[in-house]
Design an enzyme around this catalytic site. Structure first.
Site, PDB file in Angstrom:
ATOM      1  N   ARG A   1     -13.569   6.715  27.110  1.00  0.00           N
ATOM      2  CA  ARG A   1     -14.696   5.080  25.672  1.00  0.00           C
ATOM      3  C   ARG A   1     -16.348   5.394  25.389  1.00  0.00           C
ATOM      4  O   ARG A   1     -16.100   4.740  24.594  1.00  0.00           O
ATOM      5  CB  ARG A   1     -14.816   4.045  27.190  1.00  0.00           C
ATOM      6  CG  ARG A   1     -13.587   3.789  28.143  1.00  0.00           C
ATOM      7  CD  ARG A   1     -13.441   2.379  28.224  1.00  0.00           C
ATOM      8  NE  ARG A   1     -12.459   1.790  29.055  1.00  0.00           N
ATOM      9  CZ  ARG A   1     -12.139   0.583  29.590  1.00  0.00           C
ATOM     10  NH1 ARG A   1     -13.013   0.058  30.182  1.00  0.00           N
ATOM     11  NH2 ARG A   1     -10.801   1.011  30.298  1.00  0.00           N
TER      12      ARG A   1
ATOM     13  N   LYS B   1      -4.039  12.829  42.597  1.00  0.00           N
ATOM     14  CA  LYS B   1      -4.343  12.568  43.408  1.00  0.00           C
ATOM     15  C   LYS B   1      -5.633  11.400  43.399  1.00  0.00           C
ATOM     16  O   LYS B   1      -6.792  11.565  42.776  1.00  0.00           O
ATOM     17  CB  LYS B   1      -3.621  12.781  44.656  1.00  0.00           C
ATOM     18  CG  LYS B   1      -5.737  13.682  44.358  1.00  0.00           C
ATOM     19  CD  LYS B   1      -5.444  14.308  46.687  1.00  0.00           C
ATOM     20  CE  LYS B   1      -6.739  14.537  46.969  1.00  0.00           C
ATOM     21  NZ  LYS B   1      -8.196  13.119  47.193  1.00  0.00           N
TER      22      LYS B   1
ATOM     23  N   ASP C   1      -1.735  18.398  43.294  1.00  0.00           N
ATOM     24  CA  ASP C   1      -3.092  19.267  44.805  1.00  0.00           C
ATOM     25  C   ASP C   1      -3.989  19.810  44.299  1.00  0.00           C
ATOM     26  O   ASP C   1      -3.396  21.347  45.233  1.00  0.00           O
ATOM     27  CB  ASP C   1      -2.553  19.058  46.505  1.00  0.00           C
ATOM     28  CG  ASP C   1      -2.860  18.480  46.889  1.00  0.00           C
ATOM     29  OD1 ASP C   1      -4.539  19.363  46.987  1.00  0.00           O
ATOM     30  OD2 ASP C   1      -3.371  18.571  47.905  1.00  0.00           O
ATOM     31  N   HIS C   2      -5.232  19.921  43.698  1.00  0.00           N
ATOM     32  CA  HIS C   2      -5.798  20.972  43.868  1.00  0.00           C
ATOM     33  C   HIS C   2      -5.711  22.173  44.863  1.00  0.00           C
ATOM     34  O   HIS C   2      -6.337  23.652  45.167  1.00  0.00           O
ATOM     35  CB  HIS C   2      -7.178  21.034  43.582  1.00  0.00           C
ATOM     36  CG  HIS C   2      -8.362  20.660  44.802  1.00  0.00           C
ATOM     37  ND1 HIS C   2      -8.766  18.892  44.794  1.00  0.00           N
ATOM     38  CD2 HIS C   2      -9.237  20.458  45.446  1.00  0.00           C
ATOM     39  CE1 HIS C   2      -9.505  19.283  45.866  1.00  0.00           C
ATOM     40  NE2 HIS C   2      -9.772  20.120  46.069  1.00  0.00           N
TER      41      HIS C   2
ATOM     42  N   LYS D   1      -5.658  27.545  45.839  1.00  0.00           N
ATOM     43  CA  LYS D   1      -6.560  28.013  46.229  1.00  0.00           C
ATOM     44  C   LYS D   1      -5.471  29.532  46.499  1.00  0.00           C
ATOM     45  O   LYS D   1      -4.402  29.611  47.012  1.00  0.00           O
ATOM     46  CB  LYS D   1      -6.889  27.698  47.299  1.00  0.00           C
ATOM     47  CG  LYS D   1      -7.774  27.009  47.463  1.00  0.00           C
ATOM     48  CD  LYS D   1      -8.903  25.745  47.806  1.00  0.00           C
ATOM     49  CE  LYS D   1      -9.796  24.998  47.924  1.00  0.00           C
ATOM     50  NZ  LYS D   1     -11.266  25.716  46.683  1.00  0.00           N
TER      51      LYS D   1
ATOM     52  N   GLU E   1     -15.582  18.683  56.284  1.00  0.00           N
ATOM     53  CA  GLU E   1     -16.925  18.921  55.098  1.00  0.00           C
ATOM     54  C   GLU E   1     -18.698  18.436  55.271  1.00  0.00           C
ATOM     55  O   GLU E   1     -18.024  17.598  56.902  1.00  0.00           O
ATOM     56  CB  GLU E   1     -16.743  17.600  54.272  1.00  0.00           C
ATOM     57  CG  GLU E   1     -15.341  17.965  53.940  1.00  0.00           C
ATOM     58  CD  GLU E   1     -15.384  16.813  52.917  1.00  0.00           C
ATOM     59  OE1 GLU E   1     -15.745  16.605  51.549  1.00  0.00           O
ATOM     60  OE2 GLU E   1     -14.774  15.369  52.465  1.00  0.00           O
TER      61      GLU E   1
ATOM     62  N   HIS F   1      -3.613  16.842  51.389  1.00  0.00           N
ATOM     63  CA  HIS F   1      -4.057  18.218  51.793  1.00  0.00           C
ATOM     64  C   HIS F   1      -4.023  18.246  52.676  1.00  0.00           C
ATOM     65  O   HIS F   1      -2.794  20.013  53.457  1.00  0.00           O
ATOM     66  CB  HIS F   1      -5.660  18.279  51.223  1.00  0.00           C
ATOM     67  CG  HIS F   1      -6.664  17.816  50.302  1.00  0.00           C
ATOM     68  ND1 HIS F   1      -5.553  18.257  48.969  1.00  0.00           N
ATOM     69  CD2 HIS F   1      -7.400  17.215  50.112  1.00  0.00           C
ATOM     70  CE1 HIS F   1      -6.700  18.156  48.081  1.00  0.00           C
ATOM     71  NE2 HIS F   1      -7.784  17.247  48.746  1.00  0.00           N
TER      72      HIS F   1
END
Length: 514
Positions: A62, A168, A197-198, A202, A236, A260
């Site tokens: 935008r 996601k 899904d990153h 991996k 985390e 995940h």
């Protein structure tokens, strides 16, 4: 001992295959995901020679800006991105020449007609007729984008392939996931849809399959006869940062467990596929999810834990509690920690608990799968409780320090027969001397090649929500715990330990070192 970590930028990049020619269209191109992950990943792929002359990126958003302003914004983003390798003016200029931008309001159907005309003009000038549409936008726009693309004829594959990438979360519950899937299905065929899904990009996550099915040393014991329990952790140290509003609407269970952690569970528990192709691999993953029974409300009470962090210390710095974060209600009952005990009720895994936990502001940043084996008979060595050999443990580290550790019993040095625990450690970067591709590099390259193996299928999404929605509904109906119930910098709520202690199991202590 953990091998010394080499910085990814100092290591050679692994050889990567060529991508199909295409135009990558990014909706939300000036947003956080595009700047931090998508454009840096595309730059790395271009530098690695994966993209040819018929490769272009069209950013849409935008904000009004020229191609030059967009390129300057992306230059700064690529320079600052943690995963960027070998940045220099020459490689950037070659890549920047293929970056384009258009300001459009995609709540307006006319914008999609203008996009189609823009892509036609690019094709007439030599660009590819293959299109990759990446929805880097709030989930609320996914239906609008898919319907708009279809209405403008951009889902049609008569001149080249057309693929759409959906980030996601894929819905908020089972009903909304089904509704979203129906909307997407009216616009695109399932083989055109890539739900990303990153975590699955991996190397260590993908290596779970090679580790299990490529080694006769491990696959014969990968079952209920030898394995006591499995713990899956995604911890985390960060709080919600600037995502307070998002987190208030989502929570840890929806944000992390639904996708995940269940993905890690399926890869750990699945049966060997007949081939390493998209349909075979994804079918076995779905079968695992179907083998887990959805919980009744009384089971939710016994087999789940939720928590919310209070003030504490992270790396010797005082941090605020969740309720003091920006855009968070002062009396919020949203969980920032979730732990769930799943049971895979099939022949291989009957009786083996899979414990999954995730949380914000925990003692350490860590994602891993830990497989605990049963204890061997101890009569030969254990004259006293102190002599007992600890059970074998295999740890599959997803982040940081990607690799695998195997613990085993060994005799201690000396004249007496005393046993202890030793470790074999495999570290990706040390073993192969190359930097693992960033997750988004792997996944974007897969989309360009039409390989959906690492992406989530429609029925897999619904199978995940079939397990999570009853938990969300039970939590909504129950009185929430007295929040906050764990301090920042800790292992999480103490009640989570009780979830495992009933079976004499335990979580890995996040407050201790490697």
């Amino acid at each position: 001992m953990m091998a010394a970590e080499a910085h990814p930028r100092s290591l050679a990049a692994p050889p990567l295959p060529k991508a199909d020619p295409c135009v990558v269209v990014i909706f939300g191109a000036a947003g956080d995901l595009a700047r931090r992950k998508l454009v840096p990943a595309l730059y790395n792929l271009a530098c690695a020679g994966c993209t040819g002359t018929q490769f272009d990126v069209l950013g849409l958003g935008r904000s009004k800006m020229s191609d030059g302003e967009f390129r300057a914004l992306m230059r700064d983003a690529v320079m600052q991105a943690a995963d960027t390798r070998d940045f220099n003016d020459e490689t950037w200029e070659a890549f920047a020449a293929r970056l384009h931008y258009a300001a459009e309001d995609f709540t307006d159907a006319v914008a999609f007609s203008e996009l189609a005309a823009r892509l036609d003009r690019m094709a007439a000038a030599g660009a590819s007729a293959n299109r990759l549409f990446y929805c880097s936008t709030p989930p609320s726009l996914f239906p609008t984008l898919t319907e708009g693309l279809s209405g403008a004829g951009l889902a049609d594959e008569s001149r080249g392939w057309s693929r759409i990438v959906i980030e996601k979360p894929f819905g908020r519950d089972l009903a909304s996931a089904r509704e979203l899937n129906e909307t997407i299905a009216r616009a695109f065929r399932e083989p055109q849809v890539y739900r990303i899904d990153h975590y699955l990009g991996k190397d260590t996550v993908q290596n779970i399959l090679v580790f299990r099915f490529g080694n006769s040393l491990f696959e014969p014991v990968w079952n209920r006869h030898y394995i006591e329990y499995v713990e899956i952790t995604a911890a985390e140290t960060l709080g919600v940062e600037s995502r307070g509003k998002f987190y208030e609407e989502t929570g840890a269970l929806r944000d992390m467990v639904t996708n995940h952690l269940l993905q890690l569970l399926t890869l750990t528990a699945m049966e060997p596929p007949v081939a390493f192709d998209p349909d075979s691999v994804r079918e076995e993953k779905v079968q695992v999810l179907r083998s887990i029974h959805p919980m009744m409300p009384e089971e939710v009470m016994r087999h789940t834990v939720r928590g919310q962090y209070g003030a504490g210390e992270i790396e010797e710095k005082k941090v605020a509690g969740y309720r003091e974060e920006k855009e968070v209600a002062k009396d919020s009952t949203v969980e920032t920690y979730a732990a769930v005990e799943f049971r895979v009720e099939n022949w291989r895994w009957a009786g083996v608990p899979f414990y999954a936990r995730t949380g914000k502001r925990l003692a350490r940043k860590l994602t891993e799968v830990v497989v605990h084996f049963k204890r061997t008979p101890q009569a030969l060595f254990a004259r006293t409780p102190e002599d007992r050999i600890e059970p074998n443990v295999i740890t599959l580290r997803v982040q940081p320090h990607e690799g695998i550790t195997v613990s085993f019993g060994a005799k201690r040095p000396g004249f007496e027969m005393q046993a202890g625990t030793a470790q074999l450690d495999f570290d990706y970067q040390s073993a192969f001397g190359v930097a693992s591709p960033a997750a988004y590099e792997t996944l974007l390259l897969d989309v360009m090649q039409g390989d959906a193996t690492l992406f989530t299928r429609r029925d897999e999404v619904e199978a995940q929500w079939r397990l999570i929605t009853p938990i969300e509904e039970a939590w909504a109906a129950q009185k929430p715990p007295q929040f906050p119930n764990y301090a920042a910098g800790s292992n999480g709520p103490a009640v989570a330990d009780e979830l495992l202690s009933l079976e004499s199991h335990h979580w890995r202590d996040l407050t201790k070192g490697e």
